[in-house]
Design an enzyme around this catalytic site. Structure first.
Site, PDB file in Angstrom:
ATOM      1  N   ASP A 216       0.995  -1.002  -0.223  1.00  0.00           N
ATOM      2  CA  ASP A 216      -0.676  -0.061   0.015  1.00  0.00           C
ATOM      3  C   ASP A 216       0.574   1.362  -0.433  1.00  0.00           C
ATOM      4  O   ASP A 216       1.942   1.290   0.933  1.00  0.00           O
ATOM      5  CB  ASP A 216      -0.622   0.012   1.306  1.00  0.00           C
ATOM      6  CG  ASP A 216      -2.154   0.795   0.980  1.00  0.00           C
ATOM      7  OD1 ASP A 216      -2.409   0.860   0.779  1.00  0.00           O
ATOM      8  OD2 ASP A 216      -2.498   1.440   2.103  1.00  0.00           O
ATOM      9  N   GLU A 279       1.992  -0.449  -4.786  1.00  0.00           N
ATOM     10  CA  GLU A 279       1.038   0.490  -5.219  1.00  0.00           C
ATOM     11  C   GLU A 279       2.051   2.161  -5.133  1.00  0.00           C
ATOM     12  O   GLU A 279       2.101   2.550  -4.384  1.00  0.00           O
ATOM     13  CB  GLU A 279       0.176   1.221  -3.867  1.00  0.00           C
ATOM     14  CG  GLU A 279      -1.083   1.536  -3.839  1.00  0.00           C
ATOM     15  CD  GLU A 279      -2.003   3.039  -3.140  1.00  0.00           C
ATOM     16  OE1 GLU A 279      -3.253   3.120  -4.101  1.00  0.00           O
ATOM     17  OE2 GLU A 279      -1.832   2.465  -2.544  1.00  0.00           O
TER      18      GLU A 279
HETATM   19  C1  GLC Z   1      -4.504   3.405  -0.736  1.00  0.00           C
HETATM   20  C2  GLC Z   1      -6.022   2.056  -0.832  1.00  0.00           C
HETATM   21  C3  GLC Z   1      -6.662   3.214   0.217  1.00  0.00           C
HETATM   22  C4  GLC Z   1      -6.936   3.405   1.423  1.00  0.00           C
HETATM   23  C5  GLC Z   1      -5.282   4.172   1.569  1.00  0.00           C
HETATM   24  C6  GLC Z   1      -4.232   4.392   2.473  1.00  0.00           C
HETATM   25  O1  GLC Z   1      -4.211   3.861  -1.749  1.00  0.00           O
HETATM   26  O2  GLC Z   1      -6.017   2.029  -1.702  1.00  0.00           O
HETATM   27  O3  GLC Z   1      -7.692   2.234  -0.362  1.00  0.00           O
HETATM   28  O4  GLC Z   1      -7.316   4.354   2.002  1.00  0.00           O
HETATM   29  O5  GLC Z   1      -4.253   3.908   0.460  1.00  0.00           O
HETATM   30  O6  GLC Z   1      -4.312   3.048   3.455  1.00  0.00           O
END
Ligand code: GLC
Ligand code: MG
Length: 543
Positions: A216, A279
């Site tokens: 994440d 991500e």
């Molecule tokens: C990422 C997740 C999202 C979340 C954020 C904070 O972007 O995909 O859903 O709110 O991180 O953890």
């Protein structure tokens, strides 16, 4: 950009043998709250997912990525982790997780978990200890700073969810940093003890047998050491949301992040063939840095989200393919994402006809595709009435259209009560047309979105050219995106009509004829024309 100005480019196939499973593989994202409820609380759970594994296997994907399942107060629906080594009771237990993993593996599938390193829940024991006093041994695990001289926050950083990124804690008279909600406190990855504790977390899950992790907000994990002010964003307008008030120059994407990504990779590699997906929401030139280098590899797949926002026309999509392919470092492997729990539903954005074209695009591009649950049913825009809004991002900045609930509504399995998702009313409403837009109805209909996805996935599995083959953009008429996919002597052409008018296509020089392998319209014969909104996969004959 009205026309394709691209010369053909054939990219080298980096043939490392044997290829890791995830290169030809397809990842299917499950949002556990919304897949299948088994205990009648209106919220999906692990046992529910276990019961639906035959569906996932029949779809034809290779791996499942589960959004967070760990103990959490659910302020951000699991992205606020209170214990990295457990399962929230809402979702089940560690035993149920083990049972799920065993059954996933028994079907020849892989399982990825969601690792959330940037921040923990403020309910995590680590944060509780850190907050207890200024000289807590865990004080430095998070970011605590004195107020600015005027008593305000220590710097000008804004939270991605709106407001300042700092929260004042009266007990010790300092502020702590939170890039997201105030319930999600940022961990200090420059602290060696944090790294050691998280190494144990990674080992805990790898030892249990998970096949990889989606990491994440990886690019947020390291901040400038002096936490200096971010520059103001000269283009900021309030309707963008306060995240955009400043440019995140010092709060994210610091050079040291690549060393951290490499450290994660070294742990994963120690377990054999495990996959790390990062991500990362950054422009391509910065995104590809997360692959690392041969000496210091980073994540295997830095998520490529370009299809989320690209204007939906042939020229723009050709352009992003071309630029992305050209930017990839030697030996790295591409990937494409079409939907997620954070992005608007693709069929809501494009409509059903172009969502079918998008499915063909996603599953015929070179690289690992990630498919989001429910997109294979063509779930479109789901209206969420104000009293049902759940997403904290929406609730904190009402009226800006930042809500993510529309993409998080439950799967529809059949036309029974609550679409077979739950015995009870689900935590978010179903899409309005669930009575016919559900898995059972679509499985029985050869013209459905689900049937299209299954055929695309089967074709991709049967022909390596469509997954690992080289890609070559081909010149084509306005509104049509056309590319070749080749592996050895096997050549395919994919032609996608982005317009609502018929379009002619021409085969590349040297191709004597072509046979139609799949049309988004379900037809079985082809001469040279695409129907409005039609995509086709052709196999070339070269004799
Ligand atoms: C990422 C997740 C999202 C979340 C954020 C904070 O972007 O995909 O859903 O709110 O991180 O953890
Ligand atoms: Mg449940």
């Amino acid at each position: 950009m009205n026309e394709l100005s691209l010369g053909p480019r054939v990219n080298a196939v980096h043939s490392r043998t044997p290829r890791p499973w995830w290169q030809p593989g397809v990842v299917y994202q499950i949002y556990p709250r919304s897949f299948q409820d088994s205990d009648g609380d209106g919220i999906g759970d692990l046992e529910g997912i276990r019961r639906r594994l035959d569906y996932v296997a029949a779809l034809g994907v290779n791996a499942i990525w589960l959004s967070p399942i760990f103990p959490s107060p659910m302020a951000d629906f699991g992205y606020d982790v209170a214990d990295y080594c457990g399962v929230d009771a809402l979702f089940g237990s560690l035993d149920e997780f083990d049972a799920l993993l065993t059954e996933v593996h028994a079907r020849g599938l892989k399982l990825l978990l969601d690792f959330v390193p940037n921040h923990s829940s403020t309910e995590h024991r680590w944060f509780q200890e850190s907050r207890a006093s200024r000289d807590s041994p865990k004080r430095d695990w998070y970011f605590w700073r004195d107020p600015a001289p005027d008593g305000g926050p220590p710097n000008n950083w804004t939270s991605d969810m709106g407001g300042s990124a700092w929260e004042y804690d009266a007990a010790t008279g300092q502020y702590y940093l939170h890039t997201f909600l105030k319930e999600q406190a940022d961990l200090n990855w420059r602290n060696a003890e944090v790294r050691a504790a998280m190494t144990d977390v990674l080992r805990f899950w790898f030892d249990r047998g998970v096949d990889g992790l989606r990491i994440d907000v990886l690019w947020h994990c390291i901040k400038a050491a002096d936490l200096r002010d971010n520059p103001l964003n000269p283009d900021y307008t309030p309707e963008q949301g306060e995240k955009f008030r400043v440019l995140q120059q010092h709060s994210a994407n610091q050079p040291e992040i690549h060393e951290l990504a490499h450290a994660f990779r070294a742990i994963a590699d120690g377990y054999g063939e495990r996959l790390l997906v990062g991500e990362i929401c950054l422009p391509i030139d910065q995104l590809i840095a997360y692959y690392g280098s041969p000496e210091m590899p980073g994540v295997h797949l830095p998520f490529n989200f370009q299809l989320f926002e690209a204007p939906w026309d042939a020229a723009h999509i050709a352009h992003i393919i071309d630029v992305y392919e050209a930017a990839l470092p030697d030996g790295s492997w591409p990937n494409w994402v079409l939907g997620s729990h954070d992005a608007p539903r693709i069929a809501g954005r494009l409509g059903e006809a172009q969502a079918r074209v998008a499915a063909m695009l996603l599953l015929t591009l070179r690289g690992t595709p990630t498919l989001y649950q429910g997109d294979e049913l063509g779930i479109g825009h789901v209206p969420i009435s104000p009293e049902r809004v759940q997403d904290p991002q929406d609730l904190r900045q009402l009226g800006l259209g930042l809500g993510r609930d529309g993409a998080r509504t439950p799967m529809a399995w059949d036309d029974s009560r609550n679409a077979g998702f739950s015995r009870r009313d689900p935590w978010l409403p179903l899409h309005p047309d669930w009575q016919h837009r559900n898995a059972a109805a679509q499985a029985a209909d050869p013209g459905s979105m689900l049937s299209l996805y299954r055929r695309l996935l089967a074709l991709r599995r049967d022909h390596e050219a469509l997954s690992i083959g080289a890609i070559e953009l081909q010149p084509s008429s306005l509104d049509v995106l056309q590319y070749g996919r080749s592996e050895g002597e096997v050549h395919f052409v994919v032609a996608l009509n982005f317009s609502t008018a018929p379009r002619e296509i021409s085969l590349p020089p040297g191709a004597a004829s072509a046979s139609l392998m799949l049309s988004t319209h379900g037809r079985t014969t082809f001469d040279s024309g695409l129907e409005p909104n039609e995509g086709v996969i052709l196999r070339l004959k070269t004799d």
